[in-house]
Design a protein around this motif. Structure first.
Motif, PDB file in Angstrom:
ATOM      1  N   ASP A 188       0.898  -1.317   0.065  1.00 40.56           N
ATOM      2  CA  ASP A 188      -0.164   0.016  -0.168  1.00 40.56           C
ATOM      3  C   ASP A 188       0.973   1.192   0.019  1.00 40.56           C
ATOM      4  OD1 ASP A 188      -2.282  -1.568   0.009  1.00 40.56           O
ATOM      5  OD2 ASP A 188      -2.244  -1.736   2.347  1.00 40.56           O
ATOM      6  N   GLY A 189       1.852   1.097  -0.719  1.00 40.66           N
ATOM      7  CA  GLY A 189       3.014   2.588  -0.991  1.00 40.66           C
ATOM      8  C   GLY A 189       3.946   2.558   0.101  1.00 40.66           C
ATOM      9  N   HIS A 190       3.802   1.946   1.378  1.00 42.12           N
ATOM     10  CA  HIS A 190       4.555   1.807   2.250  1.00 42.12           C
ATOM     11  C   HIS A 190       5.699   0.776   2.242  1.00 42.12           C
ATOM     12  CE1 HIS A 190       1.954   4.920   3.988  1.00 42.12           C
ATOM     13  NE2 HIS A 190       1.041   4.044   3.979  1.00 42.12           N
ATOM     14  N   GLN A 191       6.887   0.826   3.062  1.00 46.78           N
ATOM     15  CA  GLN A 191       8.035  -0.096   3.237  1.00 46.78           C
ATOM     16  C   GLN A 191       7.540  -1.272   3.771  1.00 46.78           C
ATOM     17  OE1 GLN A 191      11.909   1.208   4.903  1.00 46.78           O
ATOM     18  NE2 GLN A 191      12.858  -0.374   3.848  1.00 46.78           N
ATOM     19  N   ALA A 192       7.772  -2.598   3.387  1.00 47.16           N
ATOM     20  CA  ALA A 192       7.609  -3.662   3.922  1.00 47.16           C
ATOM     21  C   ALA A 192       9.000  -4.194   4.419  1.00 47.16           C
ATOM     22  CB  ALA A 192       7.022  -4.618   3.019  1.00 47.16           C
ATOM     23  N   VAL A 193       8.994  -4.649   5.912  1.00 43.71           N
ATOM     24  CA  VAL A 193      10.310  -5.050   6.279  1.00 43.71           C
ATOM     25  C   VAL A 193      10.249  -6.383   7.204  1.00 43.71           C
ATOM     26  CG1 VAL A 193      11.511  -2.934   6.270  1.00 43.71           C
ATOM     27  CG2 VAL A 193      10.149  -3.570   8.173  1.00 43.71           C
ATOM     28  N   THR A 194      11.025  -7.066   7.400  1.00 46.59           N
ATOM     29  CA  THR A 194      10.936  -8.221   8.210  1.00 46.59           C
ATOM     30  C   THR A 194      11.803  -7.818   9.739  1.00 46.59           C
ATOM     31  OG1 THR A 194      10.878  -9.753   6.528  1.00 46.59           O
ATOM     32  CG2 THR A 194      11.405 -10.857   8.721  1.00 46.59           C
ATOM     33  N   VAL A 195      11.029  -7.813  10.766  1.00 40.22           N
ATOM     34  CA  VAL A 195      11.607  -7.631  12.046  1.00 40.22           C
ATOM     35  C   VAL A 195      11.528  -9.103  12.916  1.00 40.22           C
ATOM     36  CG1 VAL A 195      11.541  -6.176  13.984  1.00 40.22           C
ATOM     37  CG2 VAL A 195      10.975  -5.078  11.656  1.00 40.22           C
TER      38      VAL A 195
ATOM     39  N   PRO B 129       9.047   8.449   8.419  1.00 41.42           N
ATOM     40  CA  PRO B 129       9.887   8.939   7.481  1.00 41.42           C
ATOM     41  C   PRO B 129      11.234   8.243   7.166  1.00 41.42           C
ATOM     42  CG  PRO B 129      10.253   9.984   9.775  1.00 41.42           C
ATOM     43  CD  PRO B 129       8.774   9.031   9.712  1.00 41.42           C
ATOM     44  N   GLY B 130      11.676   8.486   5.835  1.00 38.83           N
ATOM     45  CA  GLY B 130      12.841   7.791   5.335  1.00 38.83           C
ATOM     46  C   GLY B 130      12.605   6.071   5.282  1.00 38.83           C
ATOM     47  N   ALA B 131      13.757   5.552   4.763  1.00 37.88           N
ATOM     48  CA  ALA B 131      13.623   4.024   4.714  1.00 37.88           C
ATOM     49  C   ALA B 131      14.281   3.562   5.857  1.00 37.88           C
ATOM     50  CB  ALA B 131      14.045   3.647   3.382  1.00 37.88           C
ATOM     51  N   LEU B 132      13.843   2.192   6.091  1.00 37.18           N
ATOM     52  CA  LEU B 132      14.544   1.468   7.199  1.00 37.18           C
ATOM     53  C   LEU B 132      15.676   0.645   6.543  1.00 37.18           C
ATOM     54  CD1 LEU B 132      11.531   0.272   9.375  1.00 37.18           C
ATOM     55  CD2 LEU B 132      13.204   1.874  10.030  1.00 37.18           C
ATOM     56  N   GLU B 133      16.789   0.503   7.367  1.00 32.05           N
ATOM     57  CA  GLU B 133      17.858  -0.672   6.719  1.00 32.05           C
ATOM     58  C   GLU B 133      18.044  -1.856   7.697  1.00 32.05           C
ATOM     59  OE1 GLU B 133      19.229  -0.143   4.030  1.00 32.05           O
ATOM     60  OE2 GLU B 133      18.387   1.705   3.512  1.00 32.05           O
TER      61      GLU B 133
ATOM     62  N   GLY C  22      19.316  -3.811  10.621  1.00 32.51           N
ATOM     63  CA  GLY C  22      19.902  -3.649  11.456  1.00 32.51           C
ATOM     64  C   GLY C  22      19.322  -2.293  12.414  1.00 32.51           C
ATOM     65  N   ASP C  23      18.391  -1.711  11.924  1.00 33.91           N
ATOM     66  CA  ASP C  23      17.674  -0.614  12.602  1.00 33.91           C
ATOM     67  C   ASP C  23      16.896  -1.204  13.633  1.00 33.91           C
ATOM     68  OD1 ASP C  23      18.844   1.245  10.894  1.00 33.91           O
ATOM     69  OD2 ASP C  23      17.011   1.661   9.578  1.00 33.91           O
ATOM     70  N   ARG C  24      17.054  -0.438  14.939  1.00 33.85           N
ATOM     71  CA  ARG C  24      16.070  -0.827  15.982  1.00 33.85           C
ATOM     72  C   ARG C  24      14.802  -0.110  15.639  1.00 33.85           C
ATOM     73  NH1 ARG C  24      16.586  -4.694  18.932  1.00 33.85           N
ATOM     74  NH2 ARG C  24      16.188  -3.497  20.842  1.00 33.85           N
ATOM     75  N   VAL C  25      13.755  -0.675  16.120  1.00 30.49           N
ATOM     76  CA  VAL C  25      12.382  -0.056  15.927  1.00 30.49           C
ATOM     77  C   VAL C  25      11.344  -0.647  16.900  1.00 30.49           C
ATOM     78  CG1 VAL C  25      12.131   0.112  13.592  1.00 30.49           C
ATOM     79  CG2 VAL C  25      11.430  -2.136  14.765  1.00 30.49           C
ATOM     80  N   LEU C  26      10.265   0.139  17.426  1.00 35.95           N
ATOM     81  CA  LEU C  26       9.484  -0.294  18.345  1.00 35.95           C
ATOM     82  C   LEU C  26       8.183  -0.925  17.780  1.00 35.95           C
ATOM     83  CD1 LEU C  26       9.492   2.887  20.859  1.00 35.95           C
ATOM     84  CD2 LEU C  26      10.291   0.537  21.250  1.00 35.95           C
ATOM     85  N   LEU C  27       7.592  -1.885  18.130  1.00 36.94           N
ATOM     86  CA  LEU C  27       6.879  -2.884  17.562  1.00 36.94           C
ATOM     87  C   LEU C  27       5.553  -2.497  18.256  1.00 36.94           C
ATOM     88  CD1 LEU C  27       8.608  -5.900  16.617  1.00 36.94           C
ATOM     89  CD2 LEU C  27       8.431  -3.961  15.035  1.00 36.94           C
ATOM     90  N   PRO C  28       4.324  -2.809  17.696  1.00 35.44           N
ATOM     91  CA  PRO C  28       2.909  -2.622  18.387  1.00 35.44           C
ATOM     92  C   PRO C  28       2.742  -3.756  19.308  1.00 35.44           C
ATOM     93  CG  PRO C  28       2.603  -3.165  16.158  1.00 35.44           C
ATOM     94  CD  PRO C  28       4.070  -2.862  16.291  1.00 35.44           C
TER      95      PRO C  28
ATOM     96  N   GLY D 196      12.187  -4.249  18.605  1.00 37.91           N
ATOM     97  CA  GLY D 196      12.853  -5.160  17.655  1.00 37.91           C
ATOM     98  C   GLY D 196      13.844  -4.838  16.744  1.00 37.91           C
ATOM     99  N   THR D 197      14.520  -5.641  16.095  1.00 38.81           N
ATOM    100  CA  THR D 197      15.631  -5.278  14.834  1.00 38.81           C
ATOM    101  C   THR D 197      15.251  -5.679  13.627  1.00 38.81           C
ATOM    102  OG1 THR D 197      17.250  -5.728  16.799  1.00 38.81           O
ATOM    103  CG2 THR D 197      17.785  -5.639  14.431  1.00 38.81           C
ATOM    104  N   VAL D 198      15.401  -4.704  12.599  1.00 36.45           N
ATOM    105  CA  VAL D 198      14.971  -4.966  11.281  1.00 36.45           C
ATOM    106  C   VAL D 198      15.971  -6.260  10.622  1.00 36.45           C
ATOM    107  CG1 VAL D 198      14.672  -4.189   9.128  1.00 36.45           C
ATOM    108  CG2 VAL D 198      14.143  -2.751  10.868  1.00 36.45           C
ATOM    109  N   THR D 199      15.688  -7.235  10.578  1.00 39.65           N
ATOM    110  CA  THR D 199      16.544  -8.380   9.927  1.00 39.65           C
ATOM    111  C   THR D 199      16.502  -8.582   8.577  1.00 39.65           C
ATOM    112  OG1 THR D 199      14.592 -10.079  10.180  1.00 39.65           O
ATOM    113  CG2 THR D 199      16.434  -9.779  12.039  1.00 39.65           C
ATOM    114  N   GLU D 200      15.371  -8.110   7.862  1.00 39.18           N
ATOM    115  CA  GLU D 200      15.422  -8.243   6.345  1.00 39.18           C
ATOM    116  C   GLU D 200      14.614  -7.227   5.545  1.00 39.18           C
ATOM    117  OE1 GLU D 200      14.586 -12.342   4.406  1.00 39.18           O
ATOM    118  OE2 GLU D 200      14.125 -12.528   6.435  1.00 39.18           O
ATOM    119  N   LEU D 201      14.930  -6.751   4.277  1.00 42.96           N
ATOM    120  CA  LEU D 201      14.297  -5.727   3.653  1.00 42.96           C
ATOM    121  C   LEU D 201      13.059  -6.525   3.052  1.00 42.96           C
ATOM    122  CD1 LEU D 201      16.952  -3.435   2.344  1.00 42.96           C
ATOM    123  CD2 LEU D 201      15.666  -3.254   4.557  1.00 42.96           C
ATOM    124  N   GLY D 202      11.828  -6.092   3.074  1.00 45.71           N
ATOM    125  CA  GLY D 202      10.812  -6.757   2.407  1.00 45.71           C
ATOM    126  C   GLY D 202      10.205  -8.031   3.229  1.00 45.71           C
TER     127      GLY D 202
END
Length: 165
Positions: free
Chosen positions: A93-100, A110-114, A116-122, A138-144
Motif C-alpha cells: 500500500d505504498g509503504h515499506q515492508a520489512v521483516t523484524v 519518514p525515511g527508509a529502514l535498513e 539492523g535498525d532498531r524499531v518499536l513494535l506494536p 525489535g531489529t530489522v533483519t530483512e528488507l521486504g
C-alpha cells in the motif's frame, strides 16, 4: 565352498576309512574335526576379507548418503531463494515492508529502514506476556517480507538509549 549356506555332509575319510557323516553349513571345506590348518587359514582370510569389504561398503554408503544430503540441501536452498524472490514484497500500500525478528511489518514513518535498525513494535497479547505492556523493541533483519497477510505497522524507530529486554 564359500558360498554354500545349506547343511551338507563332511565326506572326508574317518579313521575307519568310511566317509564322515558330520553335517556342517556355511563357508568351509569339511567339519571342524577334518579341516586342516591350511584350510582354517583360508577360512580366516575369507572372513577377514568379507568383514573388510562390508566395512568399506558401509563407509562408501555413508559418504554417498552425505553427498546426496548435501546435494538435496543445496537444491532446497536454491528453491527457497527462488520462491523467496517470487513472493517477497518490498512495498505494501505504498509503504515499506520489512521483516523484524522473523515477522513481517509495515513502515509508514519518514525515511527508509535498513537492516539492523532498531524499531518499536506494536503490543500484542504475546508481547505483553514477554515484554510487559506497551510497544516492544525489535531489529530489522530483512528488507521486504514474504508474509502475504495483513501487516502490522511499526510504531517508530527505537530511541538510541533503549536496550532490548
Amino acid at each position: 565352498m564359500f558360498d554354500q549356506r545349506h547343511q551338507r555332509p563332511c565326506g572326508r575319510p574317518t579313521k575307519s576309512g568310511n566317509p564322515c557323516r558330520a553335517q556342517f553349513s556355511g563357508p568351509g571345506f569339511a567339519c571342524k574335526l577334518h579341516t586342516t590348518d591350511h584350510e582354517n587359514a583360508l577360512l580366516d582370510a575369507y572372513r577377514q576379507g568379507l568383514a573388510a569389504g562390508r566395512a568399506e561398503a558401509a563407509q562408501y554408503e555413508q559418504r554417498a548418503s552425505a553427498a546426496r544430503i548435501a546435494e538435496l540441501e543445496r537444491q532446497v536452498r536454491t528453491l527457497r531463494e527462488k520462491l523467496d524472490s517470487q513472493m517477497r514484497r518490498y512495498e505494501v500500500d505504498g509503504h515499506q515492508a520489512v521483516t523484524v525478528d522473523g515477522y513481517g511489518y509495515c513502515w509508514t514513518g519518514p525515511g527508509a529502514l535498513e537492516i539492523g535498525d532498531r524499531v518499536l513494535l506494536p503490543a500484542n497479547y504475546v508481547s505483553a506476556m514477554r515484554h510487559g505492556p506497551g510497544p516492544f523493541p525489535g531489529t530489522v533483519t530483512e528488507l521486504g517480507t514474504t508474509y502475504t497477510g495483513q501487516l502490522s505497522t511499526i510504531v517508530s524507530r527505537a530511541p538510541a538509549t533503549l536496550t532490548p529486554r
